[in-house]
Design a protein around this motif. Structure first.
Motif, short mmCIF file in Angstrom:
data_model
loop_
_atom_site.label_atom_id
_atom_site.label_comp_id
_atom_site.label_asym_id
_atom_site.label_seq_id
_atom_site.Cartn_x
_atom_site.Cartn_y
_atom_site.Cartn_z
N ILE A 71 0.86 -1.37 -0.12
CA ILE A 71 0.30 0.39 0.17
C ILE A 71 0.96 1.31 -0.03
CG2 ILE A 71 -1.53 -1.02 0.90
CD1 ILE A 71 -0.95 0.16 3.77
N THR A 72 0.14 2.34 -0.62
CA THR A 72 0.81 3.52 -0.46
C THR A 72 1.13 3.96 0.93
OG1 THR A 72 -0.19 4.38 -1.65
CG2 THR A 72 1.11 3.85 -2.73
N GLN A 104 1.98 -16.27 5.58
CA GLN A 104 2.79 -15.30 5.83
C GLN A 104 2.64 -14.44 4.35
OE1 GLN A 104 6.43 -18.33 6.25
NE2 GLN A 104 5.20 -19.46 6.71
N VAL A 105 1.93 -13.76 4.20
CA VAL A 105 1.53 -12.41 3.51
C VAL A 105 2.52 -11.56 4.11
CG1 VAL A 105 -0.01 -11.11 2.46
CG2 VAL A 105 -0.29 -13.50 1.76
N LYS A 106 3.10 -10.83 3.54
CA LYS A 106 3.97 -9.76 3.77
C LYS A 106 3.55 -8.02 3.58
CE LYS A 106 8.00 -11.71 4.92
NZ LYS A 106 10.07 -11.40 5.17
N LEU A 107 3.30 -6.95 4.43
CA LEU A 107 2.58 -5.80 4.02
C LEU A 107 3.77 -4.95 3.68
CD1 LEU A 107 0.10 -3.93 3.65
CD2 LEU A 107 0.50 -3.25 5.71
N CYS A 108 3.76 -4.26 2.49
CA CYS A 108 5.19 -3.62 2.60
C CYS A 108 4.37 -1.71 2.12
CB CYS A 108 5.09 -3.48 0.95
SG CYS A 108 6.07 -5.34 1.06
N LEU A 109 4.74 -0.88 2.60
CA LEU A 109 4.68 0.27 2.98
C LEU A 109 5.54 1.07 1.55
CD1 LEU A 109 2.63 2.69 4.03
CD2 LEU A 109 4.22 3.28 5.71
N ASP A 110 5.21 1.18 0.78
CA ASP A 110 5.75 1.89 -0.71
C ASP A 110 5.61 2.99 -0.52
OD1 ASP A 110 6.52 1.87 -3.39
OD2 ASP A 110 4.77 1.55 -3.94
N LEU A 146 -7.88 1.80 11.78
CA LEU A 146 -6.55 0.24 11.97
C LEU A 146 -6.89 -0.55 12.51
CD1 LEU A 146 -4.29 3.54 12.89
CD2 LEU A 146 -4.59 2.64 10.22
N SER A 147 -7.77 -0.47 13.26
CA SER A 147 -8.18 -1.48 14.09
C SER A 147 -8.49 -2.90 13.06
CB SER A 147 -9.18 -0.89 14.70
OG SER A 147 -10.07 -1.12 14.54
N LEU A 148 -9.66 -2.62 12.43
CA LEU A 148 -10.08 -3.38 11.15
C LEU A 148 -9.19 -3.45 10.13
CD1 LEU A 148 -12.48 -4.88 9.85
CD2 LEU A 148 -13.23 -3.02 8.78
N ALA A 149 -8.02 -2.56 10.01
CA ALA A 149 -6.83 -3.25 9.31
C ALA A 149 -5.59 -4.50 9.55
CB ALA A 149 -6.72 -1.62 8.36
N THR A 150 -5.80 -3.80 10.76
CA THR A 150 -4.84 -4.71 11.29
C THR A 150 -5.65 -6.44 11.58
OG1 THR A 150 -4.51 -3.10 12.52
CG2 THR A 150 -4.07 -5.94 13.64
N LYS A 151 -6.82 -6.57 11.99
CA LYS A 151 -6.92 -7.46 11.45
C LYS A 151 -7.28 -8.18 10.14
CE LYS A 151 -10.87 -6.48 15.55
NZ LYS A 151 -12.79 -6.93 15.40
N HIS A 177 3.13 2.31 13.94
CA HIS A 177 2.95 2.05 15.04
C HIS A 177 2.08 1.17 15.59
CE1 HIS A 177 6.08 4.42 17.36
NE2 HIS A 177 6.13 5.29 16.36
N GLN A 178 0.81 0.72 14.48
CA GLN A 178 -0.15 0.66 14.53
C GLN A 178 -0.78 -0.25 13.47
OE1 GLN A 178 -3.75 3.07 15.83
NE2 GLN A 178 -1.93 4.94 15.52
N LEU A 179 0.17 -0.76 12.36
CA LEU A 179 -0.46 -1.94 11.57
C LEU A 179 1.20 -2.72 11.92
CD1 LEU A 179 -1.89 0.24 8.72
CD2 LEU A 179 -3.16 -1.62 10.54
N PRO A 180 0.42 -3.93 11.68
CA PRO A 180 1.60 -4.64 11.31
C PRO A 180 2.06 -5.24 10.48
CG PRO A 180 -0.44 -6.01 11.09
CD PRO A 180 -1.00 -4.26 11.41
N ILE A 181 3.02 -3.76 9.74
CA ILE A 181 3.88 -4.09 8.69
C ILE A 181 5.17 -4.69 8.39
CG2 ILE A 181 5.05 -1.94 7.13
CD1 ILE A 181 2.64 0.01 7.97
#
Length: 794
Positions: free
Chosen positions: A671-672, A694-700, A680-685, A713-717
């Motif tokens: 995600i950019t 084992q899908v990794k989340l990249c912060l672009d 953010l709480s729903l996104a974390t779920k 601080h709030q998302l498991p990136i």
């Protein structure tokens, strides 16, 4: 033995006796005829006493009836000859059953004819003393029900004939009393049945009205009509008390049968000492006559407002925790007094009023929620469009020339405030700005929140653009000074786009679209800018609309293709992954840049369908590569942050992994940083839901937006991608402070880092000296079709 012959009266005596008997029969016959048509007790008693005095020549006649307990004789009728006195007065209105001559007759059931009362101790002297008395009992069904008593000032006045006539009259009267009582009881029963039917019908009508009514004012009017059929309600009002605001609202009032159309509102300083407010606050129902009303005033419970009523009835009722009410009827007619029965009826009615008002308030509350923004209380998009539609429709009916203006506002750098100071400060900031802007607009204007930090102002019926210009100046002036929120001085600024509705053929959604386009144009020029919708913007919008249609067709016709750019290890440039980048080969326009169609897909919501299509294509390609090589790799696909608002995204990714038998971690998500995630709480779920694969989340594009720290601080990136703009500054073997800071931050959070946009060997050499793990860029490879990318894996 010989019997004595009967004694014969002289002929003259026989004639006299016959005349006397004939006269008695005549009197009795007249009595009988006069009583036949009488059905009312009062009329019956009056007729008998009048006839006794006039036809028998008595100076008076009094009728007493026993009470139900047969303890007291109560006078019910009296008639006297006023020739002896100027005024005939009866002193004995109630006589105990064991007192006096009347009491004796009532107790024994025996008639008494007393010639001389001066020697009779039982005599009770009346206003006019008498010397002789004739008293006969009224007997029906062997029960004494009363007496007829006659007195005369002369002794030895009454004769045996009088006794015989009065006894016969008493017998007829007793039977007639019973007949009248039966008729009276029958009438009462019929009246009670009629009243009960009327009450039942009225209650049913009220119940039906309660559940069918959809308009409060009509409900009050229809209810009042029903109420008037049940109780005296020529003077009625319904009042509602707002406990928080301490205000009494009288939406319905009728005085002397005339409706007062004005909706009256009073604060309790004005009418706080009225009977109505007293009842509402004490939660007590009261039915008062005039004396009781005055007693309450003397006790200081309330004061007299207006005319003093003869009778007053008020019933308070609860609506909800914030509101209560009262319904009041008043009578100024001295012949009518409210009863406990009226109170019971009005109590039932008050409950129905409470139900209807509570339902209406609930409906209004729900309607308000549907049409208004929860945070600011302003109109929302739905209400704004509705008012704009109505305003446009009105243009066709107006004989004078006017137009409507729509101002689209976006608060500058609001996202920074939210991300650095938190949503609570951001919300308070928005509320304060809205208050400032509200003070700038006209009462007829509509300020609406469209979502996030985007707002709109609808100016109806303006005559020139100068009116809009003046409003914009007022807004900029109002936002000139910093706003203090929780100790933070924050500067408000807004970019404004303006569009006009001048014709009845204009469409509300198009006017909003134009104002939105003008706002984005203003935003591109910097902070606090204003732009009017122009022809160039119109052409751009038209192109965007056509592109929107083409995007949908392009998905269906498989015109979108993924290109793959290698991601390599910094220290040895070994390729370990790819970023999948979308390319569109339009059949007519040729290559269309993602910068042209991705924003449109985001705005229209088509990005969701496009992302899912590209993810499926990536999964198919990964499956094919897995069959061609044993090398471990991953592919990351950049998706819209909108997917992180729906748990179905987890199910979709899970299906791809199972359908295409993908290795764990082979398909990952980007995600950019500038893509705002609201929840953010729903996104974390959702991200945690992808963990089994084992899908990794990249912060672009890390570092270009304003939400990164909040996300970290709030998302498991898992992975940060340093934006190319920072890598461009790596020159002459020198690292850039911001790159060093990002790498230090990532290292402290145990995150992988990918440096984007490596185009020169010098940049790579600088990165080799850092803790940066991975990189991508033209130095190694540009994005390429899948058949070329496979070579980098081998």
């Amino acid at each position: 033995m010989q019997k004595n012959p009967p004694v014969r009266l002289p002929l003259s005596s026989q004639v006299s006796l016959l005349q006397q008997q004939s006269q008695q029969l005549s009197i009795i016959n007249q009595f009988s005829l006069s009583l036949i048509e009488i059905n009312e007790l009062n009329e019956l008693f009056h007729t008998v006493t009048t006839k006794v005095v006039s036809q028998l020549g008595f100076v008076d006649c009094v009728i007493y009836l026993c009470d139900q307990q047969k303890q007291v004789l109560n006078q019910v009728a009296a008639m006297g000859d006023n020739l002896l006195d100027d005024q005939y007065v009866i002193k004995q209105h109630a006589i105990p059953i064991d007192v006096g001559i009347t009491g004796y007759v009532a107790k024994t059931g025996q008639a008494l004819l007393i010639d001389d009362l001066s020697n009779d101790p039982r005599y009770l002297a009346d206003a006019r003393p008498a010397l002789s008395e004739l008293c006969v009992p009224l007997i029906y069904d062997h029960q004494v029900i009363g007496v007829i008593d006659c007195e005369h000032p002369k002794s030895h006045y009454f004769s045996a004939a009088h006794l015989e006539i009065l006894t016969t009259v008493a017998s007829m009267l007793s039977a007639k009393i019973n007949q009248c009582q039966i008729l009276s009881d029958l009438k009462d029963t019929v009246n009670q049945l009629n009243d009960a039917q009327k009450l039942e019908k009225g209650m049913l009508q009220i119940a039906n009205l309660t559940y069918q009514s959809s308009n409060l004012d009509l409900f009050y009017q229809d209810l009042h009509k029903i109420v008037k059929s049940l109780i005296n309600a020529e003077n009625l009002f319904i009042a509602l008390y707002d406990k928080k605001a301490n205000v009494l609202d009288i939406p319905y009032i009728v005085e002397a049968g005339v409706r007062n159309q004005a909706n009256k509102k009073f604060n309790t300083n004005q009418i706080g000492e009225t009977a109505s407010v007293f009842l509402i606050k004490s939660n007590t129902s009261l039915v008062l006559n005039q004396k009781q009303y005055l007693d309450h005033i003397s006790q200081g419970h309330f004061k007299l407002v207006g005319e003093l009523p003869h009778s007053w009835l008020g019933v308070p009722f609860d609506i909800n925790s914030a509101c209560s009410g009262i319904v009041v009827v008043q009578s100024y007619d001295t012949t009518h007094t409210y009863t406990q029965h009226d109170l019971e009826i009005l109590t039932y009615i008050s409950r129905q009023i409470s139900l209807v008002i509570n339902r209406e308030l609930t409906r209004q509350s729900l309607e308000h929620k549907v049409m208004h923004d929860e945070l600011t209380g302003l109109a929302n998009r739905v209400l704004l469009i509705d008012r704009l539609n109505q305003a446009i429709t009105r243009l066709a009916r107006q004989t004078y020339s006017t137009m409507h203006a729509l101002l689209y506002l976006d608060f500058d750098r609001f996202k920074i405030i939210n991300d650095t100071l938190g949503h609570q400060v951001g919300d308070k900031f928005l509320i304060q700005i809205c208050l400032l802007i509200s003070s700038c607009i006209r009462q007829s204007d509509t300020l609406a929140r469209l979502g996030g930090d985007e707002f709109a102002i609808l100016m109806e019926d303006i005559h020139s653009q100068n009116e809009v210009k003046l409003l914009v100046e007022r807004i900029h002036l109002a936002l000139k000074e910093p706003i203090e929120i929780d100790g933070n001085l924050l500067q408000g600024s807004t970019s404004i786009g303006i569009a006009f509705a001048c014709h009845e053929t204009d469409a509300a959604y198009k006017i909003l679209q134009r104002a939105d386009a003008a706002m984005y144009e203003a935003k591109s020029l910097g902070r606090g800018q204003v732009q009017y919708f122009s022809e160039s913007m119109r052409a751009k919008l038209k192109g965007a609309a056509l592109l929107e249609t083409d995007i949908q067709r392009g998905i269906q016709q498989h015109e979108f293709e993924l290109y793959y750019q290698p991601i390599f290890r910094i220290h040895d440039q070994h390729v370990i992954a790819f970023e999948a980048l979308v390319r569109w080969h339009h059949p007519d326009k040729g290559f269309v840049s993602p910068n042209d169609f991705i924003p449109i897909a985001e705005d229209t919501g088509q990005i969701i369908q496009l992302d899912l299509y590209l993810l499926e294509q990536a999964a198919k390609q990964i499956q094919l590569w897995q069959q061609q090589t044993d090398t471990l790799f991953r592919v990351t696909v950049n998706v819209s942050s909108r997917h992180f608002a729906n748990l179905e995204f987890v199910s979709f990714i899970d299906r791809l992994y199972r359908t295409y038998q993908l290795r764990s971690g082979s398909l990952c998500i980007e995600i950019t940083e500038s893509g705002l995630i609201e929840n953010l709480s729903l996104a974390t779920k959702i991200i945690e839901g992808l963990a089994p694969h084992q899908v990794k989340l990249c912060l672009d594009d890390f570092g270009t937006g304003y939400s990164a720290l909040g996300y970290l601080h709030q998302l498991p990136i898992h992975i940060l991608k340093i934006d190319k703009s920072f890598i461009d500054h790596l020159q002459n073997g020198q690292n850039h402070p911001l790159v060093e800071a990002i790498l230090t931050l990532a290292q402290s959070l145990n995150l992988e880092v990918v440096a984007e946009g490596i185009e020169f060997q010098s940049q790579l050499e600088v990165l080799i000296q850092t803790s940066c793990t991975f990189g991508q860029g033209f130095l190694i490879a540009k994005p390429m079709p899948a058949n070329e990318a496979i070579g980098y894996l081998s």
